[in-house]
Scaffold this active site. Sequence first.
Site, short mmCIF file in Angstrom:
data_model
loop_
_atom_site.label_atom_id
_atom_site.label_comp_id
_atom_site.label_asym_id
_atom_site.label_seq_id
_atom_site.Cartn_x
_atom_site.Cartn_y
_atom_site.Cartn_z
N PHE A 14 0.81 -1.22 0.00
CA PHE A 14 0.00 0.00 0.00
C PHE A 14 0.84 1.27 0.00
O PHE A 14 0.44 2.28 -0.57
CB PHE A 14 -1.02 -0.01 1.14
CG PHE A 14 -2.22 -0.83 0.81
CD1 PHE A 14 -3.22 -0.34 0.00
CD2 PHE A 14 -2.32 -2.13 1.27
CE1 PHE A 14 -4.31 -1.11 -0.34
CE2 PHE A 14 -3.42 -2.92 0.94
CZ PHE A 14 -4.41 -2.41 0.13
N GLU A 15 1.99 1.24 0.63
CA GLU A 15 2.87 2.42 0.61
C GLU A 15 3.53 2.56 -0.75
O GLU A 15 3.72 3.67 -1.24
CB GLU A 15 3.92 2.34 1.71
CG GLU A 15 3.37 2.44 3.11
CD GLU A 15 2.73 3.78 3.43
OE1 GLU A 15 3.12 4.82 2.84
OE2 GLU A 15 1.84 3.81 4.29
N GLY A 16 3.89 1.44 -1.35
CA GLY A 16 4.61 1.47 -2.62
C GLY A 16 6.03 1.95 -2.43
O GLY A 16 6.34 2.67 -1.47
N ARG A 137 -6.98 -0.31 1.51
CA ARG A 137 -6.05 -0.61 2.61
C ARG A 137 -6.80 -1.01 3.87
O ARG A 137 -6.44 -1.98 4.54
CB ARG A 137 -5.15 0.60 2.89
CG ARG A 137 -4.11 0.32 3.96
CD ARG A 137 -3.13 1.44 4.13
NE ARG A 137 -2.07 1.08 5.05
CZ ARG A 137 -0.86 1.59 5.00
NH1 ARG A 137 -0.55 2.49 4.08
NH2 ARG A 137 0.06 1.21 5.87
#
Length: 148
Positions: A14-16, A137
């Site tokens: 989700f952060e990448g 998320r």
Amino acid sequence: MKINAEGLELVKDFEGFRADFYNDLAGHKTIGYGHNCDADPNKCKDIKAPITQAQAEELLKTDLAKFEGHVTSLVKVKLNSNQFSALVSFTFNLGQGNLASSTLLKKLNAGDYEGASKEFGKWVYAAKKVVKGLERRREAERALFVKA
């Protein structure tokens, strides 16, 4: 307790990964997997961009240790590894203060695990607008939280 492998992958997904500095949705100077430089400007002064994924993962693990501590200190009931990891991801994304003041935490500490799991979906707003990425998320965190 430490975040488990599934929780770590959830955060990373989700952060990448970003090798160079960028501003996140809230306008914070960030690098790697959501490493927030504005939280403590000194913690980014020695980072030379671009960074590698390995460097980003080390930054993330260091950052997550702080949030593991927050979850440990705030939660007063027994958690399994998946519940703990979901809460670490949630807190990493939203901050310790939001977990501390949340109905999610109040329900959890009252032993209402099911009620707590339903609270994840309420945390999907940025600038008073629903963000699809936050919806995804929170659902992933909730799914991990309820996973045996």
